[in-house]
Design a protein around this motif. Structure first.
Motif, PDB file in Angstrom:
ATOM      1  N   ALA A 298       0.835  -1.208   0.000  1.00 54.82           N
ATOM      2  CA  ALA A 298       0.000   0.000   0.000  1.00 54.82           C
ATOM      3  C   ALA A 298       0.869   1.257   0.000  1.00 54.82           C
ATOM      4  O   ALA A 298       0.566   2.242  -0.685  1.00 54.82           O
ATOM      5  CB  ALA A 298      -0.931  -0.009   1.205  1.00 54.82           C
ATOM      6  N   MET A 299       1.973   1.219   0.741  1.00 51.67           N
ATOM      7  CA  MET A 299       2.856   2.383   0.793  1.00 51.67           C
ATOM      8  C   MET A 299       3.603   2.575  -0.527  1.00 51.67           C
ATOM      9  O   MET A 299       3.932   3.703  -0.910  1.00 51.67           O
ATOM     10  CB  MET A 299       3.830   2.245   1.953  1.00 51.67           C
ATOM     11  N   LEU A 300       3.849   1.485  -1.254  1.00 52.35           N
ATOM     12  CA  LEU A 300       4.428   1.610  -2.596  1.00 52.35           C
ATOM     13  C   LEU A 300       3.440   2.308  -3.526  1.00 52.35           C
ATOM     14  O   LEU A 300       3.824   3.158  -4.343  1.00 52.35           O
ATOM     15  CB  LEU A 300       4.796   0.235  -3.140  1.00 52.35           C
ATOM     16  N   MET A 301       2.163   1.940  -3.403  1.00 52.67           N
ATOM     17  CA  MET A 301       1.129   2.621  -4.188  1.00 52.67           C
ATOM     18  C   MET A 301       1.086   4.104  -3.845  1.00 52.67           C
ATOM     19  O   MET A 301       1.008   4.963  -4.740  1.00 52.67           O
ATOM     20  CB  MET A 301      -0.241   1.991  -3.929  1.00 52.67           C
ATOM     21  N   LEU A 302       1.147   4.408  -2.561  1.00 55.49           N
ATOM     22  CA  LEU A 302       1.129   5.811  -2.126  1.00 55.49           C
ATOM     23  C   LEU A 302       2.311   6.570  -2.722  1.00 55.49           C
ATOM     24  O   LEU A 302       2.171   7.721  -3.159  1.00 55.49           O
ATOM     25  CB  LEU A 302       1.156   5.884  -0.596  1.00 55.49           C
ATOM     26  N   SER A 303       3.481   5.929  -2.763  1.00 58.33           N
ATOM     27  CA  SER A 303       4.667   6.543  -3.353  1.00 58.33           C
ATOM     28  C   SER A 303       4.450   6.828  -4.840  1.00 58.33           C
ATOM     29  O   SER A 303       4.850   7.882  -5.358  1.00 58.33           O
ATOM     30  CB  SER A 303       5.882   5.640  -3.149  1.00 58.33           C
ATOM     31  N   ASP A 304       3.792   5.899  -5.533  1.00 57.03           N
ATOM     32  CA  ASP A 304       3.496   6.102  -6.958  1.00 57.03           C
ATOM     33  C   ASP A 304       2.534   7.282  -7.152  1.00 57.03           C
ATOM     34  O   ASP A 304       2.690   8.080  -8.094  1.00 57.03           O
ATOM     35  CB  ASP A 304       2.876   4.841  -7.551  1.00 57.03           C
ATOM     36  N   LEU A 305       1.555   7.386  -6.281  1.00 56.84           N
ATOM     37  CA  LEU A 305       0.617   8.512  -6.366  1.00 56.84           C
ATOM     38  C   LEU A 305       1.325   9.831  -6.085  1.00 56.84           C
ATOM     39  O   LEU A 305       1.070  10.849  -6.741  1.00 56.84           O
ATOM     40  CB  LEU A 305      -0.536   8.310  -5.381  1.00 56.84           C
ATOM     41  N   ASP A 306       2.223   9.810  -5.122  1.00 56.25           N
ATOM     42  CA  ASP A 306       3.001  11.006  -4.805  1.00 56.25           C
ATOM     43  C   ASP A 306       3.828  11.435  -6.018  1.00 56.25           C
ATOM     44  O   ASP A 306       3.901  12.628  -6.348  1.00 56.25           O
ATOM     45  CB  ASP A 306       3.914  10.720  -3.606  1.00 56.25           C
ATOM     46  N   GLU A 307       4.446  10.461  -6.688  1.00 53.99           N
ATOM     47  CA  GLU A 307       5.256  10.760  -7.875  1.00 53.99           C
ATOM     48  C   GLU A 307       4.391  11.289  -9.011  1.00 53.99           C
ATOM     49  O   GLU A 307       4.807  12.196  -9.762  1.00 53.99           O
ATOM     50  CB  GLU A 307       6.015   9.501  -8.318  1.00 53.99           C
ATOM     51  N   LEU A 308       3.188  10.750  -9.161  1.00 56.73           N
ATOM     52  CA  LEU A 308       2.258  11.225 -10.180  1.00 56.73           C
ATOM     53  C   LEU A 308       1.954  12.710  -9.980  1.00 56.73           C
ATOM     54  O   LEU A 308       2.005  13.501 -10.924  1.00 56.73           O
ATOM     55  CB  LEU A 308       0.960  10.405 -10.128  1.00 56.73           C
ATOM     56  N   VAL A 309       1.654  13.091  -8.745  1.00 55.83           N
ATOM     57  CA  VAL A 309       1.345  14.484  -8.451  1.00 55.83           C
ATOM     58  C   VAL A 309       2.578  15.371  -8.618  1.00 55.83           C
ATOM     59  O   VAL A 309       2.508  16.475  -9.163  1.00 55.83           O
ATOM     60  CB  VAL A 309       0.770  14.621  -7.022  1.00 55.83           C
ATOM     61  N   LYS A 310       3.708  14.848  -8.183  1.00 58.12           N
ATOM     62  CA  LYS A 310       4.977  15.606  -8.322  1.00 58.12           C
ATOM     63  C   LYS A 310       5.256  15.934  -9.780  1.00 58.12           C
ATOM     64  O   LYS A 310       5.592  17.076 -10.131  1.00 58.12           O
ATOM     65  CB  LYS A 310       6.122  14.785  -7.725  1.00 58.12           C
ATOM     66  N   GLN A 311       5.107  14.932 -10.654  1.00 60.38           N
ATOM     67  CA  GLN A 311       5.354  15.154 -12.067  1.00 60.38           C
ATOM     68  C   GLN A 311       4.318  16.108 -12.675  1.00 60.38           C
ATOM     69  O   GLN A 311       4.658  16.963 -13.508  1.00 60.38           O
ATOM     70  CB  GLN A 311       5.340  13.826 -12.818  1.00 60.38           C
ATOM     71  N   ALA A 312       3.067  15.953 -12.255  1.00 58.15           N
ATOM     72  CA  ALA A 312       2.013  16.844 -12.761  1.00 58.15           C
ATOM     73  C   ALA A 312       2.266  18.284 -12.335  1.00 58.15           C
ATOM     74  O   ALA A 312       2.092  19.219 -13.127  1.00 58.15           O
ATOM     75  CB  ALA A 312       0.662  16.375 -12.259  1.00 58.15           C
ATOM     76  N   ASN A 313       2.698  18.467 -11.095  1.00 56.19           N
ATOM     77  CA  ASN A 313       2.985  19.807 -10.607  1.00 56.19           C
ATOM     78  C   ASN A 313       4.165  20.425 -11.360  1.00 56.19           C
ATOM     79  O   ASN A 313       4.191  21.604 -11.660  1.00 56.19           O
ATOM     80  CB  ASN A 313       3.271  19.789  -9.110  1.00 56.19           C
ATOM     81  N   GLY A 314       5.168  19.584 -11.670  1.00 57.53           N
ATOM     82  CA  GLY A 314       6.318  20.056 -12.435  1.00 57.53           C
ATOM     83  C   GLY A 314       5.919  20.480 -13.836  1.00 57.53           C
ATOM     84  O   GLY A 314       6.387  21.485 -14.360  1.00 57.53           O
TER      85      GLY A 314
END
Length: 318
Positions: A298-314
């Protein structure tokens, strides 16, 4: 669009309607709505609805499931509604039917039935069933219309989600012309007892944030047992306490159960479906789910979601 579906409905005298387990308003609404459309439009049909109980959507008229023997499937048509995965279908006996038909609005992930009409452009399966009735000129009683409107409202987020469009309101208006009461439907949909209000308040205090501002809640199995609430009320029922937080575009609710960690993913602007699919789930672009084996996954999934938002924000900055 619905020619093949109508041909099957016309051909079979016994029709058994399935939907996904742990039903939401769209699953129950489309199931009951289609049942009554068929009963009111064809004088020679037997129509049954099967699956686990309606739960908090038990206020929908005629939502008590039928108890039928295996033999009822002999020579019958099974219709599967609002379900993107075979593993999620409530009552696997649909496989016993002579023919199978699926009507669905989830992003396609696998073939389930002999004949399939799958269109993610529809905000709800209830809207798809309504479109079928409108196109074919079938009879829509108040019972059917109220059930379909209930599912249309819940799966569109009260007509807020971006899959809601002009056609959505045309279909809603069509249902309203049957004379159903919006006040009665909304009163039942959104009334809550005080214990549930307190539960939501407690979950609001549990919200945490990742570095990229993904909001999340994690409920372990010990807390689940202490709460004494059912899994659906915690997993899907509490995910949107994180909706509408300023600066949050993605949120996820993790709920530990004996079968694994239930993951409910939501977004108001990003496509989170590929991440759900990566972990064995699916759904819609902005509302998906999956079940993973443990907290670490579940925490790996959370990390993937965090990266998705990070890239979108960039990308937004550029």
């Amino acid at each position: 669009m619905f020619e093949a579906a109508l041909d099957l409905i016309n051909r079979y005298n016994r029709i058994i309607i399935h939907r996904h387990s742990k039903p939401d308003g769209d699953a129950i609404g489309s199931q009951i709505g289609l049942k009554h459309i068929i009963l009111n439009s064809f004088c020679d049909k037997e129509v049954f609805v099967v699956g686990d109980p309606a739960g908090r959507y038990g206020f929908v008229e005629d939502s008590v499931m039928d108890d039928i023997p295996d033999g009822a499937y002999s020579g019958a048509l099974a219709i599967i509604l609002d379900c993107g995965s075979a593993a999620l279908i409530s009552d696997p006996r649909y496989k016993l039917a002579e023919s199978t038909l699926r009507l669905d609005h989830h992003i396609f992930s696998e073939k389930i039935a002999d004949e399939e009409i799958v269109d993610p452009a529809f905000e709800s399966c209830c809207s798809l069933v309504t479109a079928l009735a409108m196109e074919a000129g079938l009879s829509v009683s108040q019972t059917a219309a109220a059930a379909l409107f209930t599912g249309m409202v819940t799966d569109s987020g009260r007509f807020r989600y971006d899959t809601t469009g002009e056609a959505t309101f045309e279909r809603a208006a069509y249902l309203l012309r049957s004379g159903i009461s919006i006040d009665r439907i909304y009163a039942k949909l959104y009334e809550e007892d005080f214990e549930r209000i307190k539960l939501r308040a407690g979950f609001t205090l549990k919200i945490r944030f990742t570095g990229s501002n993904v909001a999340y809640i994690y409920t372990d199995i010990d807390e689940m047992r202490r709460l004494g609430a059912d899994e659906f009320s915690i997993s899907r029922g509490m995910v949107n306490v994180m909706a509408d937080i300023k600066g949050v575009s993605v949120w996820v609710n993790f709920t530990e159960t004996e079968a694994g960690v239930l993951c409910e993913l939501r977004s108001n602007r990003l496509n989170i479906n590929p991440i759900a699919v990566k972990y064995g789930g699916g759904g819609h672009k902005k509302a998906s789910g999956a079940t993973v084996r443990d907290r670490e996954t579940a925490m790996l999934m959370l990390s993937d979601l965090d990266e998705l938002v990070k890239q979108a924000n960039g990308a937004d900055v550029k």
